[in-house]
Structures are given as structure tokens and as C-alpha cells.
Write a protein that holds these residues in place. Structure first.
Motif, PDB file in Angstrom:
ATOM      1  N   MET A  32     -16.097 -50.563  44.999  1.00 36.26           N
ATOM      2  CA  MET A  32     -15.348 -49.755  45.959  1.00 36.26           C
ATOM      3  C   MET A  32     -14.905 -48.468  45.292  1.00 36.26           C
ATOM      4  O   MET A  32     -14.669 -48.424  44.078  1.00 36.26           O
ATOM      5  CB  MET A  32     -14.148 -50.543  46.505  1.00 36.26           C
ATOM      6  N   TYR A  33     -14.800 -47.418  46.109  1.00 41.46           N
ATOM      7  CA  TYR A  33     -14.631 -46.063  45.599  1.00 41.46           C
ATOM      8  C   TYR A  33     -13.552 -45.314  46.379  1.00 41.46           C
ATOM      9  O   TYR A  33     -13.406 -45.505  47.584  1.00 41.46           O
ATOM     10  CB  TYR A  33     -15.943 -45.265  45.764  1.00 41.46           C
ATOM     11  N   TRP A  34     -12.848 -44.434  45.682  1.00 41.90           N
ATOM     12  CA  TRP A  34     -12.000 -43.437  46.338  1.00 41.90           C
ATOM     13  C   TRP A  34     -12.561 -42.050  46.037  1.00 41.90           C
ATOM     14  O   TRP A  34     -12.875 -41.735  44.882  1.00 41.90           O
ATOM     15  CB  TRP A  34     -10.557 -43.482  45.828  1.00 41.90           C
ATOM     16  N   TYR A  35     -12.651 -41.244  47.105  1.00 43.32           N
ATOM     17  CA  TYR A  35     -13.065 -39.857  46.996  1.00 43.32           C
ATOM     18  C   TYR A  35     -11.994 -38.964  47.623  1.00 43.32           C
ATOM     19  O   TYR A  35     -11.315 -39.358  48.572  1.00 43.32           O
ATOM     20  CB  TYR A  35     -14.363 -39.596  47.771  1.00 43.32           C
ATOM     21  N   LYS A  36     -11.951 -37.730  47.136  1.00 40.44           N
ATOM     22  CA  LYS A  36     -11.120 -36.696  47.741  1.00 40.44           C
ATOM     23  C   LYS A  36     -12.055 -35.603  48.251  1.00 40.44           C
ATOM     24  O   LYS A  36     -12.980 -35.194  47.547  1.00 40.44           O
ATOM     25  CB  LYS A  36     -10.180 -36.106  46.696  1.00 40.44           C
ATOM     26  N   GLN A  37     -11.814 -35.154  49.480  1.00 39.76           N
ATOM     27  CA  GLN A  37     -12.673 -34.122  50.039  1.00 39.76           C
ATOM     28  C   GLN A  37     -11.827 -33.006  50.647  1.00 39.76           C
ATOM     29  O   GLN A  37     -11.036 -33.239  51.553  1.00 39.76           O
ATOM     30  CB  GLN A  37     -13.615 -34.690  51.108  1.00 39.76           C
ATOM     31  N   LYS A  38     -12.036 -31.811  50.144  1.00 38.40           N
ATOM     32  CA  LYS A  38     -11.459 -30.609  50.730  1.00 38.40           C
ATOM     33  C   LYS A  38     -12.380 -30.106  51.832  1.00 38.40           C
ATOM     34  O   LYS A  38     -13.573 -30.420  51.855  1.00 38.40           O
ATOM     35  CB  LYS A  38     -11.278 -29.547  49.663  1.00 38.40           C
ATOM     36  N   ALA A  39     -11.823 -29.281  52.726  1.00 38.66           N
ATOM     37  CA  ALA A  39     -12.575 -28.817  53.890  1.00 38.66           C
ATOM     38  C   ALA A  39     -13.866 -28.105  53.489  1.00 38.66           C
ATOM     39  O   ALA A  39     -13.875 -27.245  52.610  1.00 38.66           O
ATOM     40  CB  ALA A  39     -11.707 -27.881  54.723  1.00 38.66           C
ATOM     41  N   LYS A  40     -14.957 -28.518  54.118  1.00 33.41           N
ATOM     42  CA  LYS A  40     -16.277 -27.904  53.943  1.00 33.41           C
ATOM     43  C   LYS A  40     -16.814 -28.012  52.520  1.00 33.41           C
ATOM     44  O   LYS A  40     -17.692 -27.234  52.125  1.00 33.41           O
ATOM     45  CB  LYS A  40     -16.261 -26.447  54.393  1.00 33.41           C
ATOM     46  N   LYS A  41     -16.288 -28.973  51.755  1.00 37.23           N
ATOM     47  CA  LYS A  41     -16.746 -29.211  50.389  1.00 37.23           C
ATOM     48  C   LYS A  41     -17.289 -30.627  50.287  1.00 37.23           C
ATOM     49  O   LYS A  41     -16.973 -31.473  51.116  1.00 37.23           O
ATOM     50  CB  LYS A  41     -15.587 -29.032  49.404  1.00 37.23           C
ATOM     51  N   PRO A  42     -18.092 -30.914  49.261  1.00 38.07           N
ATOM     52  CA  PRO A  42     -18.558 -32.297  49.087  1.00 38.07           C
ATOM     53  C   PRO A  42     -17.432 -33.198  48.592  1.00 38.07           C
ATOM     54  O   PRO A  42     -16.457 -32.708  48.000  1.00 38.07           O
ATOM     55  CB  PRO A  42     -19.660 -32.168  48.031  1.00 38.07           C
ATOM     56  N   PRO A  43     -17.550 -34.481  48.813  1.00 38.51           N
ATOM     57  CA  PRO A  43     -16.552 -35.412  48.272  1.00 38.51           C
ATOM     58  C   PRO A  43     -16.551 -35.394  46.747  1.00 38.51           C
ATOM     59  O   PRO A  43     -17.593 -35.265  46.115  1.00 38.51           O
ATOM     60  CB  PRO A  43     -17.025 -36.777  48.792  1.00 38.51           C
ATOM     61  N   GLU A  44     -15.356 -35.545  46.177  1.00 38.25           N
ATOM     62  CA  GLU A  44     -15.206 -35.620  44.724  1.00 38.25           C
ATOM     63  C   GLU A  44     -14.742 -37.030  44.365  1.00 38.25           C
ATOM     64  O   GLU A  44     -13.725 -37.500  44.884  1.00 38.25           O
ATOM     65  CB  GLU A  44     -14.160 -34.613  44.237  1.00 38.25           C
ATOM     66  N   LEU A  45     -15.469 -37.656  43.482  1.00 40.30           N
ATOM     67  CA  LEU A  45     -15.127 -39.016  43.087  1.00 40.30           C
ATOM     68  C   LEU A  45     -13.811 -39.038  42.329  1.00 40.30           C
ATOM     69  O   LEU A  45     -13.574 -38.215  41.436  1.00 40.30           O
ATOM     70  CB  LEU A  45     -16.244 -39.591  42.225  1.00 40.30           C
ATOM     71  N   MET A  46     -12.961 -40.018  42.696  1.00 42.97           N
ATOM     72  CA  MET A  46     -11.690 -40.201  41.981  1.00 42.97           C
ATOM     73  C   MET A  46     -11.734 -41.467  41.134  1.00 42.97           C
ATOM     74  O   MET A  46     -11.474 -41.438  39.948  1.00 42.97           O
ATOM     75  CB  MET A  46     -10.541 -40.295  42.989  1.00 42.97           C
ATOM     76  N   PHE A  47     -12.005 -42.593  41.777  1.00 49.38           N
ATOM     77  CA  PHE A  47     -11.956 -43.899  41.116  1.00 49.38           C
ATOM     78  C   PHE A  47     -13.112 -44.774  41.602  1.00 49.38           C
ATOM     79  O   PHE A  47     -13.537 -44.668  42.746  1.00 49.38           O
ATOM     80  CB  PHE A  47     -10.652 -44.644  41.434  1.00 49.38           C
ATOM     81  N   VAL A  48     -13.551 -45.668  40.693  1.00 50.18           N
ATOM     82  CA  VAL A  48     -14.514 -46.701  41.054  1.00 50.18           C
ATOM     83  C   VAL A  48     -13.986 -48.039  40.575  1.00 50.18           C
ATOM     84  O   VAL A  48     -13.568 -48.166  39.414  1.00 50.18           O
ATOM     85  CB  VAL A  48     -15.900 -46.457  40.425  1.00 50.18           C
ATOM     86  N   TYR A  49     -14.014 -49.024  41.469  1.00 50.96           N
ATOM     87  CA  TYR A  49     -13.729 -50.397  41.100  1.00 50.96           C
ATOM     88  C   TYR A  49     -15.024 -51.194  41.212  1.00 50.96           C
ATOM     89  O   TYR A  49     -15.728 -51.121  42.220  1.00 50.96           O
ATOM     90  CB  TYR A  49     -12.677 -51.019  42.028  1.00 50.96           C
ATOM     91  N   SER A  50     -15.317 -51.952  40.158  1.00 54.36           N
ATOM     92  CA  SER A  50     -16.482 -52.810  40.162  1.00 54.36           C
ATOM     93  C   SER A  50     -16.009 -54.220  39.854  1.00 54.36           C
ATOM     94  O   SER A  50     -15.375 -54.443  38.814  1.00 54.36           O
ATOM     95  CB  SER A  50     -17.494 -52.337  39.110  1.00 54.36           C
ATOM     96  N   TYR A  51     -16.288 -55.149  40.762  1.00 53.78           N
ATOM     97  CA  TYR A  51     -15.801 -56.523  40.630  1.00 53.78           C
ATOM     98  C   TYR A  51     -14.292 -56.533  40.365  1.00 53.78           C
ATOM     99  O   TYR A  51     -13.806 -57.236  39.473  1.00 53.78           O
ATOM    100  CB  TYR A  51     -16.566 -57.263  39.538  1.00 53.78           C
ATOM    101  N   GLU A  52     -13.584 -55.753  41.130  1.00 56.20           N
ATOM    102  CA  GLU A  52     -12.113 -55.701  41.153  1.00 56.20           C
ATOM    103  C   GLU A  52     -11.506 -55.133  39.881  1.00 56.20           C
ATOM    104  O   GLU A  52     -10.287 -55.215  39.689  1.00 56.20           O
ATOM    105  CB  GLU A  52     -11.541 -57.092  41.471  1.00 56.20           C
ATOM    106  N   LYS A  53     -12.329 -54.560  39.035  1.00 56.92           N
ATOM    107  CA  LYS A  53     -11.815 -53.926  37.823  1.00 56.92           C
ATOM    108  C   LYS A  53     -12.094 -52.427  37.888  1.00 56.92           C
ATOM    109  O   LYS A  53     -13.189 -51.996  38.295  1.00 56.92           O
ATOM    110  CB  LYS A  53     -12.466 -54.515  36.586  1.00 56.92           C
TER     111      LYS A  53
END
Lengths: 112, 116
Positions: A32-53
Motif C-alpha cells: 500500500m502506498y501514499w502519494y501527494k499530488q499538486k494540481a496538474k502535476k504527477p503524483p509524488e510517492l511518500m510512503f510504501v508499506y509492504s506486508y504491513e511494514k
């Protein structure tokens, strides 16, 4: 079913508030992933969880605190945010991090 | 480093005409390429992906993409554009981030406007 849900849809908060964003998926995905996206820009990766870690933290300020209580849920805790943190926050999930990412509708955050 | 480039900020096409949204990639090894679409104030919707196999990949809503290794391109196409196809389109490449994790690197996006 490829649905990722996010709540709330909209959030307005002051710089001293504490709030949380919630993401949920029931596809059995283990990444599971969190991204931040500003208007008219691509999403920027913030965090990745793999197998709850937590496996990736893209040098995100500590005022953003992720949490993965179980394999279906992902939270993003917010504290002492700045106006420049106003953006669309997107959650995504995928099978074990190797395949297609499916995105939720996002939470539109406004920091006053 | 893995990257994709979308050379056009905006593409305008008349309804009923074919459309193409361009993407080129730079990767080491075999590329894993994706197209996503984003409607206003919405999340990203997966359209299609190329991992291996046929160079012509068919996806959702009548879209297809052609993988061209010699030109390092992965252009998105549709034979007949609809007004409802107007949206922001992102090309992305999967990159290994270490510790068994992968991440998507997105192009800057191309705004498609289909004119009635």
C-alpha cells in the motif's frame, strides 16, 4: 473488484490541528502506498508499506506519520501541517508491490 | 534510473478522430510500463500495462498502446475519440526501490481535450 476507498473526501485543517486520512482495500493486496499530488502535476510517492511494514519513506517531513494497522488499512496521521501541504492525497495498493497499482479517489486537503 | 517522458503538455483532437498521447521511456533492463487516466478531482484509473509479450496492448475504454523497443516509446492510442475521454493522462514506469519494494515513476502528464 479493484476498489480502494479513502476517507474523508475533503479536509480543511488549521496548522495546529491533528487529523488522519484513512485508506482501505479488500483485494488482498499486500503493498500500500501514499502519494501527494499538486494540481496538474504527477503524483509524488511518500510512503510504501509492504506486508504491513514500512519499506519506503521518501524523505517525508515528520509532520506526516503513516500507519498500517493491518493488511487492509492504511492511515496517514497529520500534525502541524503547513499551507504548502495542501494537495490531493492518494492511496494505492498492489499485489506484493510488483504489479499494477490501483488508486483511491483521494482526499483533498486544505491547510489554512 | 528509470524514467518516462511525455513530450506534450496538451493534445487537442476532434471528436471521432483518432488520438495519440506520446510517451518515451528510459530504463535499464526490461520495462514495465503503465498508462493511467485522471479525471478532474478524482484519483488515477488504470488503463493498461506492458510487461512482456505482444507489442500492442489493449486496455480499458477502447484504449490501446504500442510498445516500440527500438524507439523506446509506449504511445497511447484510441481509434475514435470521445468528449468523455478529455482528462489528464499519465505514463509510468515501474522501478525497483530496494528491500523488495517497487514504485511507479510518472511522466509529467498530458492533458487531452476532445473537441465536440
Amino acid at each position: 473488484d479493484t476498489e480502494v476507498t479513502q476517507t474523508p473526501k475533503h479536509l480543511v485543517m488549521g496548522m495546529t490541528n491533528k487529523k488522519s486520512l484513512k485508506c482501505e482495500q479488500h483485494m488482498g493486496h499486500r503493498a500500500m502506498y501514499w502519494y501527494k499530488q499538486k494540481a496538474k502535476k504527477p503524483p509524488e510517492l511518500m510512503f510504501v508499506y509492504s506486508y504491513e511494514k514500512l519499506s519506503i519513506n521518501e524523505s517525508v517531513p515528520s509532520r506526516f506519520s503513516p500507519e498500517c494497522p493491518n493488511s487492509s488499512l492504511l492511515n496517514l496521521h497529520l500534525h502541524a501541517l503547513q499551507p504548502e501541504d495542501s494537495a490531493l492525497y492518494l492511496c494505492a495498493s498492489s499485489q506484493a508491490g510488483t504489479e499494477t497499482q490501483y488508486f483511491g479517489p483521494g482526499t483533498r486537503l486544505l491547510v489554512l | 534510473a528509470q524514467s518516462v517522458a511525455q513530450p506534450e503538455d496538451q493534445v487537442n483532437v476532434a471528436e471521432g478522430n483518432p488520438l495519440t498521447v506520446k510517451c518515451t521511456y528510459s530504463v535499464s533492463g526490461n520495462p514495465y510500463l503503465f498508462w493511467y487516466v485522471q479525471y478532474p478531482n478524482r484519483g488515477l484509473q488504470f488503463l493498461l500495462k506492458y510487461i512482456t509479450g505482444d507489442n500492442l496492448v489493449k486496455g480499458s475504454y477502447g484504449f490501446e498502446a504500442e510498445f516500440n523497443k527500438s524507439q523506446t516509446s509506449f504511445h497511447l492510442k484510441k481509434p475514435s475519440a470521445l468528449v468523455s475521454d478529455s482528462a489528464l493522462y499519465f505514463c509510468a514506469v515501474r522501478a525497483y526501490s530496494g528491500a523488495g519494494s517497487y514504485q511507479l515513476t510518472f511522466g509529467k502528464g498530458t492533458k487531452l481535450s476532445v473537441i465536440p
